[in-house]
Scaffold this motif. Structure first.
Motif, PDB file in Angstrom:
ATOM      1  N   ALA A 272       0.834  -1.466   0.126  1.00 37.46           N
ATOM      2  CA  ALA A 272      -0.181   0.051   0.055  1.00 37.46           C
ATOM      3  C   ALA A 272       1.022   1.201  -0.154  1.00 37.46           C
ATOM      4  O   ALA A 272       0.433   2.017  -0.663  1.00 37.46           O
ATOM      5  CB  ALA A 272      -0.924   0.103   1.344  1.00 37.46           C
ATOM      6  N   GLU A 273       1.951   1.426   0.823  1.00 35.78           N
ATOM      7  CA  GLU A 273       2.929   2.342   0.698  1.00 35.78           C
ATOM      8  C   GLU A 273       3.462   2.674  -0.753  1.00 35.78           C
ATOM      9  O   GLU A 273       3.701   3.801  -1.008  1.00 35.78           O
ATOM     10  CB  GLU A 273       4.071   2.123   1.737  1.00 35.78           C
ATOM     11  N   LEU A 274       3.833   1.738  -1.262  1.00 36.83           N
ATOM     12  CA  LEU A 274       4.511   1.614  -2.606  1.00 36.83           C
ATOM     13  C   LEU A 274       3.485   2.306  -3.428  1.00 36.83           C
ATOM     14  O   LEU A 274       3.759   3.083  -4.277  1.00 36.83           O
ATOM     15  CB  LEU A 274       5.169   0.422  -3.124  1.00 36.83           C
ATOM     16  N   LYS A 275       2.211   1.792  -3.308  1.00 39.52           N
ATOM     17  CA  LYS A 275       1.283   2.357  -4.593  1.00 39.52           C
ATOM     18  C   LYS A 275       1.002   3.990  -3.995  1.00 39.52           C
ATOM     19  O   LYS A 275       1.030   4.463  -5.189  1.00 39.52           O
ATOM     20  CB  LYS A 275       0.069   1.765  -4.071  1.00 39.52           C
ATOM     21  N   LEU A 276       0.802   4.282  -2.957  1.00 41.23           N
ATOM     22  CA  LEU A 276       0.696   5.660  -2.546  1.00 41.23           C
ATOM     23  C   LEU A 276       1.936   6.611  -3.234  1.00 41.23           C
ATOM     24  O   LEU A 276       1.795   7.710  -3.695  1.00 41.23           O
ATOM     25  CB  LEU A 276       0.700   6.042  -1.278  1.00 41.23           C
ATOM     26  N   ARG A 277       3.138   5.945  -2.982  1.00 43.23           N
ATOM     27  CA  ARG A 277       4.397   6.925  -3.381  1.00 43.23           C
ATOM     28  C   ARG A 277       4.535   6.895  -4.833  1.00 43.23           C
ATOM     29  O   ARG A 277       5.078   7.877  -5.317  1.00 43.23           O
ATOM     30  CB  ARG A 277       5.529   6.311  -2.468  1.00 43.23           C
ATOM     31  N   ILE A 278       4.051   5.660  -5.634  1.00 42.35           N
ATOM     32  CA  ILE A 278       4.252   5.751  -7.102  1.00 42.35           C
ATOM     33  C   ILE A 278       3.057   6.715  -7.463  1.00 42.35           C
ATOM     34  O   ILE A 278       3.434   7.371  -8.616  1.00 42.35           O
ATOM     35  CB  ILE A 278       3.404   4.285  -7.517  1.00 42.35           C
ATOM     36  N   ALA A 279       1.858   6.865  -7.083  1.00 38.95           N
ATOM     37  CA  ALA A 279       1.068   7.974  -7.316  1.00 38.95           C
ATOM     38  C   ALA A 279       1.674   9.247  -6.971  1.00 38.95           C
ATOM     39  O   ALA A 279       1.330  10.343  -7.861  1.00 38.95           O
ATOM     40  CB  ALA A 279      -0.142   7.584  -6.494  1.00 38.95           C
ATOM     41  N   SER A 280       2.216   9.701  -5.812  1.00 36.85           N
ATOM     42  CA  SER A 280       2.456  10.960  -5.252  1.00 36.85           C
ATOM     43  C   SER A 280       3.773  11.470  -5.906  1.00 36.85           C
ATOM     44  O   SER A 280       4.010  12.481  -5.780  1.00 36.85           O
ATOM     45  CB  SER A 280       2.207  11.065  -3.977  1.00 36.85           C
ATOM     46  N   GLU A 281       4.876  10.549  -5.825  1.00 38.81           N
ATOM     47  CA  GLU A 281       6.264  10.926  -5.954  1.00 38.81           C
ATOM     48  C   GLU A 281       6.876   9.803  -6.712  1.00 38.81           C
ATOM     49  O   GLU A 281       7.897   9.474  -6.273  1.00 38.81           O
ATOM     50  CB  GLU A 281       6.827  11.290  -4.620  1.00 38.81           C
ATOM     51  N   PRO A 282       6.704   9.586  -7.996  1.00 34.27           N
ATOM     52  CA  PRO A 282       7.245   8.531  -8.707  1.00 34.27           C
ATOM     53  C   PRO A 282       8.621   8.806  -9.007  1.00 34.27           C
ATOM     54  O   PRO A 282       9.529   7.877  -9.045  1.00 34.27           O
ATOM     55  CB  PRO A 282       6.141   8.389 -10.067  1.00 34.27           C
ATOM     56  N   GLN A 283       9.021   9.799  -9.186  1.00 37.55           N
ATOM     57  CA  GLN A 283      10.420  10.309  -9.498  1.00 37.55           C
ATOM     58  C   GLN A 283      11.448  10.003  -8.445  1.00 37.55           C
ATOM     59  O   GLN A 283      12.492  10.083  -8.490  1.00 37.55           O
ATOM     60  CB  GLN A 283      10.526  11.733  -9.964  1.00 37.55           C
ATOM     61  N   GLU A 284      10.699   9.920  -7.181  1.00 41.79           N
ATOM     62  CA  GLU A 284      11.716   9.524  -6.042  1.00 41.79           C
ATOM     63  C   GLU A 284      12.172   8.101  -5.556  1.00 41.79           C
ATOM     64  O   GLU A 284      12.973   7.729  -4.859  1.00 41.79           O
ATOM     65  CB  GLU A 284      11.070  10.076  -4.781  1.00 41.79           C
ATOM     66  N   LEU A 285      11.267   7.218  -6.581  1.00 42.81           N
ATOM     67  CA  LEU A 285      11.832   5.941  -6.406  1.00 42.81           C
ATOM     68  C   LEU A 285      12.284   5.105  -7.431  1.00 42.81           C
ATOM     69  O   LEU A 285      11.852   5.670  -8.851  1.00 42.81           O
ATOM     70  CB  LEU A 285      10.493   5.115  -5.869  1.00 42.81           C
ATOM     71  N   LEU A 286      13.073   4.306  -7.458  1.00 41.13           N
ATOM     72  CA  LEU A 286      13.598   3.391  -8.690  1.00 41.13           C
ATOM     73  C   LEU A 286      12.945   2.054  -8.365  1.00 41.13           C
ATOM     74  O   LEU A 286      13.387   1.449  -7.235  1.00 41.13           O
ATOM     75  CB  LEU A 286      15.011   3.481  -8.712  1.00 41.13           C
ATOM     76  N   LEU A 287      12.028   1.719  -8.945  1.00 41.87           N
ATOM     77  CA  LEU A 287      11.447   0.425  -8.819  1.00 41.87           C
ATOM     78  C   LEU A 287      12.172  -0.607  -9.629  1.00 41.87           C
ATOM     79  O   LEU A 287      12.082  -0.613 -10.864  1.00 41.87           O
ATOM     80  CB  LEU A 287       9.780   0.737  -9.333  1.00 41.87           C
TER      81      LEU A 287
END
Ligand SMILES: [Fe+2]
Length: 375
Positions: A272-287
């Motif tokens: 759930a945390e990943l889903k939220l972060r992908i929606a809100s700040e995708p540029q902050e994560l390298l999936l």
């Protein structure tokens, strides 16, 4: 998993405090705990006066429980003993030896390189005031022995309650087992309580006298008939025989240990945390999807990059040039990604985290999935 603990019949109170146990229970008191995991039995036997103890046939999944109960009983484990090379039980002696810095004791015929105290017939381990006497009883394996302590005998897989150890696994020999049962164990005190390394029916313990009177296999007292019986038991192979023999004979790690060590060294992120972060700040994560290409192309988390676990170390310099990036690694079930994240952390990616769960759980949660090649 059921864990059963039994307190020695010698102790007058259930769990006397370490400070007064010796006074209340007398100089020869045995502190005794029995553990059961999927039919495998292990035992903590300690001296109430000195608080020294030995742990017999410990199993890898119970390490924390052994240490917790030894601490609760005020015991210090001085020896780790395997009664033989187990083929169906993942021994904890190597790992506990590393954690506690105490010797692993086995018969001198044991092939395990991590055994630091090799024992032979007639020798004893001194555990405080207790004496643990070795009775060499080959047959189930070449390195099997029984251990007599005060009023009991730890029989390993030489003698079980209502049965005997099998002789069809590596090192097994029905002729040797016949001699061990009828030439060695039959000469011990029949009042000794029998504590085997397996007890699939939860019978706890019996006595040597009871076993020689009632155990069906011990009623076959003619050698050739006994050998014939043992050769025709047609038992199933133990479930974990390959892993048990590999790790117990070499001291290598089990798969569960590898995963547990990796999991202890990395942080996780929830689905759930990943889903939220992908929606809100995708540029902050390298999936990072660490599965194989076919799996990735069938369906992956939107925005993920493919870097299969098998290629991780060799491609990391081209694929992940920034060691400060926040990487979230995932796979199908969450295990391979845990190993991959531990590898990334060890390579300097200090913000790498593992997804808690995997693609399977992501799909089951009906979270977004896309298919096709890595762009
Ligand atoms: Fe065994």
């Amino acid at each position: 998993m059921t864990t059963v603990c039994e307190v020695a019949s010698h102790t007058p109170a259930a769990h006397p405090s370490p400070g007064n146990r010796g006074q209340r229970a007398g100089r020869d008191t045995v502190i005794f705990e029995r553990f059961s995991a999927a039919g495998c039995q292990s035992y903590l036997v300690g001296c109430a006066e000195s608080c020294a103890a030995a742990l017999i046939d410990p199993e890898i999944s119970l390490i924390d429980r052994y240490l917790a109960l030894a601490a609760r009983d005020g015991l210090r484990i001085r020896y780790l003993v395997d009664t033989h090379t187990h083929a169906d039980h993942l021994s904890a002696t190597r790992e506990l030896s590393r954690q506690l810095d105490v010797p692993v004791a086995m018969h001198r015929a044991s092939p395990a390189p991590f055994v630091t105290l090799k024992l032979d017939d007639g020798e004893m381990l001194a555990v405080g005031k207790l004496r643990l006497q070795v009775v060499y009883t080959p047959g189930h394996t070449r390195d099997s022995f029984c251990l007599c302590v005060a009023d009991r005998v730890f029989t390993g897989d030489t003698l079980l309650i209502g049965a005997t150890g099998r002789t069809d696994l590596p090192g097994g020999d029905p002729n040797a087992l016949f001699d061990s049962l009828f030439e060695r164990l039959s000469r011990l005190d029949p009042a000794l309580k029998v504590h085997p390394a397996h007890d699939y029916q939860g019978r706890g313990h019996s006595t040597l006298g009871q076993e020689f009177a009632e155990n069906p296999r011990l009623q076959v007292r003619e050698r050739s008939a006994f050998v014939e019986m043992m050769r025709n038991l047609n038992l199933k192979m133990p479930t974990h025989i390959t892993e048990a023999l590999r790790t117990n004979m070499s001291g290598g790690k089990t798969v569960a240990q590898m995963l547990a060590e990796a999991a202890a060294s990395v942080p996780f992120m929830s689905l759930a945390e990943l889903k939220l972060r992908i929606a809100s700040e995708p540029q902050e994560l390298l999936l990072l999807d660490v599965r194989e290409r076919d799996d990735f192309e069938r369906g992956h988390i939107p925005g993920a990059r493919l870097l299969p676990r098998g290629q991780l170390e060799l491609r990391v310099n081209q694929e992940l040039p920034d060691p400060t990036c926040r990487i979230v690694a995932y796979c199908e079930l969450g295990r391979i990604s845990t190993l991959a994240t531990a590898t990334l952390r060890s390579m300097g990616f200090q913000r790498a985290v593992a997804l808690d769960g995997g693609m399977q759980a992501w799909r089951e949660a009906s979270y977004p999935v896309t298919s096709g090649a890595d762009p």
